[in-house]
Enzyme design. Structure first.
Site, short mmCIF file in Angstrom:
data_model
loop_
_atom_site.label_atom_id
_atom_site.label_comp_id
_atom_site.label_asym_id
_atom_site.label_seq_id
_atom_site.Cartn_x
_atom_site.Cartn_y
_atom_site.Cartn_z
N GLY A 1 54.96 -8.76 43.02
CA GLY A 1 55.23 -8.43 44.41
C GLY A 1 56.03 -9.51 45.11
O GLY A 1 55.99 -10.69 44.71
N ALA A 2 56.78 -9.08 46.13
CA ALA A 2 57.61 -10.03 46.88
C ALA A 2 57.59 -9.70 48.36
O ALA A 2 58.54 -9.97 49.09
CB ALA A 2 59.04 -10.00 46.33
N LYS B 1 64.55 -8.97 46.56
CA LYS B 1 63.43 -9.54 47.34
C LYS B 1 62.72 -10.64 46.56
O LYS B 1 62.32 -11.66 47.12
CB LYS B 1 62.43 -8.43 47.71
CG LYS B 1 62.80 -7.73 49.02
CD LYS B 1 61.98 -6.47 49.23
CE LYS B 1 60.55 -6.74 49.68
NZ LYS B 1 59.82 -5.47 49.92
N LYS C 1 53.68 -10.65 62.89
CA LYS C 1 53.67 -11.95 62.22
C LYS C 1 54.97 -12.75 62.36
O LYS C 1 54.96 -13.97 62.34
CB LYS C 1 53.33 -11.77 60.73
CG LYS C 1 51.90 -11.33 60.47
CD LYS C 1 51.59 -11.33 58.98
CE LYS C 1 50.22 -10.75 58.70
NZ LYS C 1 49.85 -10.87 57.28
N GLY D 1 40.24 -10.12 46.18
CA GLY D 1 40.89 -10.35 47.47
C GLY D 1 39.92 -10.56 48.63
O GLY D 1 40.32 -10.95 49.73
#
Ligand code: NDP
Length: 285
Positions: A131-132, A160, A72, A248
């Site tokens: 989350g990060a 993060k 990515k 999701g």
């Protein structure tokens, strides 16, 4: 004989490992449903072969491709242009090829946002983001660009989270702060949307991110990025407490829809994609 055409439109994906990625089944089902003679080839591409794979796609006149882990970020140096959010996020997972020019997009956050907009408009909302990592980063930027009022990013490694918060503050009008995740997190009463953007729950229906479940209240939107199994422990607990839940799977479907729009300029049937994934994940509709 003269008007017959044996040449398919070519798209696909570059990642490694790729055998578990169900996107090919989802997109080819939608191509067939739309009567399109188009293919999506799921390719296992090792990091050292990425440049050749990209050159190959251009040479064979593919109209675009997705790229997933581990490409990515690495793919960016092979592209001619980046869409705004992909530039801010610093990662590309969907490339459109037009007249030999490669344009990079990021559909992780856009797919999530399209799914979220089905239940609420994030404009003016307060969001707690767990989350990060790469997906959290993409979601944070898209929420900021969509006009969210405030983001709190919670992560074990707080540096993060601070990095993602700074990215949002510097590139969007949204206020953003970081918080260390060193015990079960309480959802403040003024938060409108809670998002699990960690990998907790992937392949494990019992795994639960450390959240004080008593602080999940009626009306709160609780979203999870985990596509499989879609009804995560967090979402089941949130549903039992009358929250609005979002899985999701919808995010993954919307990524497919957005990718094909970027390549073909056509919006394919999301229901066909959703049902295909549900069958694969053995979820009852
Ligand atoms: P990353 O590895 O980049 O990030 C993982 C994040 O999860 C980090 O913030 C990490 O925290 C956190 N985390 C992992 N385990 C724990 C734990 N036990 N306790 C607290 N935090 C934890 O992954 P990605 O961002 O690329 O992907 C995240 C998930 O998103 C994937 O599992 C995938 O299933 C899902 N996904 C869904 C898509 C969809 O369309 N639905 C598309 C792409 C991904 P730390 O930094 O402290 O380690």
């Amino acid at each position: 004989m003269g008007d017959r055409n044996f040449r398919s439109i070519l798209t696909g994906s570059f990642s490694t490992p790729c055998a578990d990625n169900p996107t090919v089944a989802m997109i080819e089902a939608a191509y067939r449903h739309a009567g399109l003679d188009a293919r999506y080839i799921n390719c296992d591409v090792k990091p050292e072969h990425l440049a050749q794979a990209v050159a190959g796609a251009v040479a064979m006149e593919w109209i675009g491709f997705n790229c997933s882990l581990p490409h990515k970020v690495a793919v960016i140096e092979h592209l001619d242009e980046l869409a705004d959010s992909a530039r801010i996020i610093g990662a590309v997972n969907c490339v459109a090829i037009r007249d030999g020019r490669l344009v990079g997009n990021n559909t992780d956050g856009k797919g999530f946002l399209a799914s979220l907009k089905g239940v609420t408009d994030p404009a003016g909302k307060k969001v707690l983001l767990l989350g990060a990592g790469g997906v959290a980063r993409a979601i944070a930027v898209e929420l900021g660009l969509a006009g969210a009022a405030h983001l709190t990013i919670v992560n074990r490694e707080v540096a993060k989270a601070e990095n993602v918060a700074a990215l949002v503050r510097d590139n969007t009008p949204c206020a953003a702060t970081a918080m260390a995740w060193d015990g079960p997190v309480s959802v403040p009463g003024d938060v409108d949307i809670l998002i699990n953007a960690t990998s907790i729950g992937l392949g494990d229906a019992e795994a639960l991110p450390p959240v004080e479940l008593e602080t999940l209240r009626k009306g709160l939107v609780v979203a999870d990025v985990i596509p499989n199994p879609p009804m995560t422990h967090l979402l089941r607990a949130a549903k039992a407490r009358d929250c609005t839940v979002l899985d999701g799977l919808g995010m993954l479907v919307n990524q497919g829809v957005i990718g094909v729009e970027l390549w073909l300029g056509r919006t394919l049937d999301s229901g066909v994609m959703q049902r295909t994934l549900q069958e694969i994940f053995e979820v009852s509709a």
